[in-house]
Scaffold this active site. Sequence first.
Site, PDB file in Angstrom:
ATOM      1  N   HIS A 117       0.866  -1.174   0.000  1.00  0.00           N
ATOM      2  CA  HIS A 117       0.000   0.000   0.000  1.00  0.00           C
ATOM      3  C   HIS A 117       0.904   1.225   0.000  1.00  0.00           C
ATOM      4  O   HIS A 117       1.805   1.319   0.826  1.00  0.00           O
ATOM      5  CB  HIS A 117      -0.890  -0.015   1.245  1.00  0.00           C
ATOM      6  CG  HIS A 117      -2.009   0.968   1.188  1.00  0.00           C
ATOM      7  ND1 HIS A 117      -1.802   2.319   1.214  1.00  0.00           N
ATOM      8  CD2 HIS A 117      -3.348   0.792   1.096  1.00  0.00           C
ATOM      9  CE1 HIS A 117      -2.974   2.932   1.146  1.00  0.00           C
ATOM     10  NE2 HIS A 117      -3.927   2.033   1.075  1.00  0.00           N
ATOM     11  N   ARG A 138      -6.474  10.289  -0.006  1.00  0.00           N
ATOM     12  CA  ARG A 138      -6.262  10.808  -1.365  1.00  0.00           C
ATOM     13  C   ARG A 138      -7.585  10.964  -2.106  1.00  0.00           C
ATOM     14  O   ARG A 138      -7.755  11.887  -2.881  1.00  0.00           O
ATOM     15  CB  ARG A 138      -5.305   9.872  -2.131  1.00  0.00           C
ATOM     16  CG  ARG A 138      -3.852  10.043  -1.691  1.00  0.00           C
ATOM     17  CD  ARG A 138      -2.942   8.987  -2.305  1.00  0.00           C
ATOM     18  NE  ARG A 138      -3.065   7.707  -1.610  1.00  0.00           N
ATOM     19  CZ  ARG A 138      -3.000   6.529  -2.199  1.00  0.00           C
ATOM     20  NH1 ARG A 138      -2.831   6.450  -3.496  1.00  0.00           N
ATOM     21  NH2 ARG A 138      -3.120   5.426  -1.496  1.00  0.00           N
TER      22      ARG A 138
END
Lengths: 545, 125
Positions: free
Chosen positions: A321, A341
Amino acid sequence: MYAPYPENMMESIKKVEATRAQRMATEPRRLRADEKDALLKKFHPDYNPDAFAEIKVGPNKGQKAPLELAEMLHSTSRLINEKIDLTKIDYDVDVLVIGGGGAGSSCAIEAHNAGANVMIVTKLRIGDANTMMAEGGIQAADKENDSPVQHYLDCFGGGHFAAKPELVKRLVMEAPDAIKWLNDLGVEFDKQADGTMVTTHGGGTSRKRMHAAKDYSGAEIMRTLRDEVINRAIPVVEFTSAVELIKDEKGQVAGAVLLNMETGDYSVARAKTVVIATGGAGRMHYQGFPTSNHYGATADGLVLGYRAGAALLYQDSIQYHPTGAIYPSQIIGALVTEKVRSVGAQLVNANGEAYIHPLETRDVNASGVIRECEEGRGVDVPGGLKGVWLDTPMIEILGGEGTIEKRIPAMFRMYMNYGIDMRKVPILIYPTLHYQNGGLEITGDGFTKEIPNLLVAGEAAGGIHGRNRLMGNSLLDVIVFGRNAGKKAAAKCKNVELGEMNLDHVKAYDEELKEAGVETNEVSPMLLPHYARHERKITGEVVSA
Amino acid sequence: MMDLYPEIYSCVGCNACTKACTQDLNVMQYIAYAQRGELEKCAEESFDCVSCGCCSVRCPAGISHPMVGLLARRLTGKYIAPEAKHLTKRVEEIHEGAYDDLIEQIMQKPITEMEELYNNRDIEK
């Protein structure tokens, strides 16, 4: 001045602040397919040849696997010198579910719905699983401008066209129904006043189809499923590992040998169908990476299934990740959800440059972070590590004051525990070992090809996501394939006639290992990470771990 | 709430639960909402609960706070929150087979065509 970081990091933050207005005015360009390929080949850990070994025995002989996984596959059973009395049956059920996470729980609920006598065994506690730790959300194509076909394209392309079509089909076609099922169980998804689901993008999605429950999506789903399992009085045997599958003379699976993690006693479970729902492998710490995974993620199910004859698929494909915490050191490796994000934060290097689009797929963004750090544009962290910034103050500017506390409260809390207010300063991240893209190979119906009454669901299964998984497709996968396994296992057990139980395959596998000349002095499955304070018994002698 | 968790009405207001909360939640407040039947408020106030149980072990009235919050959230999620009509509609469409042909078509496409489609797909802003 507010300065929660060391001096060098605060200096870099000045550069991040200086470019913020200009960065916010332009969206970073998305990479072309050839640019992504080049970036992956150069920087993605899966392309590091030193981190893989050839598998010497079993169905995937000759293929490669991460060193740590290969070592487990090359280790012998802890039962090899034990005398287990298989005629003394402690549990006798229709469906045995190994693993108490999202997939295991969904499976148990559906098997129970279908009237089967189902039991869960889990080496930790029900809900002590990666599902509980999932944050960002769950995908489903349920909006007007979206369709399961569009979801298929995103999933298949994001996984580098390597996923198995029949598995992707089930994933996307049953996604809306999975959301509805969860909603009807009482999962509180984020909704607008008129009931419309609040949905956002994830890396690699072409439509906003990420459903969430703040940034507690997995926790909200898992605690609801756990409550449902308990309310239905489905038996859950906790702190008990399955250490080996049991087979019969017909080549069917017939149950499992269980190990009580506290007393060390073995017991025998007989079952007409077995579902492996043991989850991932983050705690194997491939290539020395920190992990976002829970304590029990040690690839046990892969070893159990492999030794019984089931093949693996894409066991060499691991997801890092892109945004794990790298500072402060107390939370290294902890997940910083992709939703940060989704709601607006950019990835920014030490010089204040938004060097990549923040919502590229995970493998691409992880490679991007590694590139920036290796090429000298990372931020130095005490202890010799490096990271890049996730510019969180942008979220408050874009979404208005209070957005962070409303949409990503868990992230806000995690950082405030260390005096870092992400509304005011960016946070520092580096890739963390997050997910095994591969696993035991299954058919479209969730069964292994080799053993007719053995099913696999959740992260332990391979082929659904190809060689890279999109955000929000894992929570979806555990629900869709967990439910499917429950229904299929319950139906299957009606026509299974078990023969005499044996552990011959364990002995045969040990012989194969000897013939191949591999010896690791370890036993597998691992069950708990090596840094656990416990003693491991290795072929008679007790060695302190 | 009265049927399943009658002990919430024995709260003496000592606030030990709130002081013990590892997630800094206002635990006593969400129990108060539950007492009044304000389930939505109880659900929202308890949302970040991780069921550690630090509140319950300190409670002189023997209240199982995490369970009360969980019930409020499940009731809110299922019955009180408005229905997502677009979701219900899509589930029906899929059950009626509206996407069966399209999904079969995309499954049959050769990889080169899939690459073309994927690399040129439009991305919602």
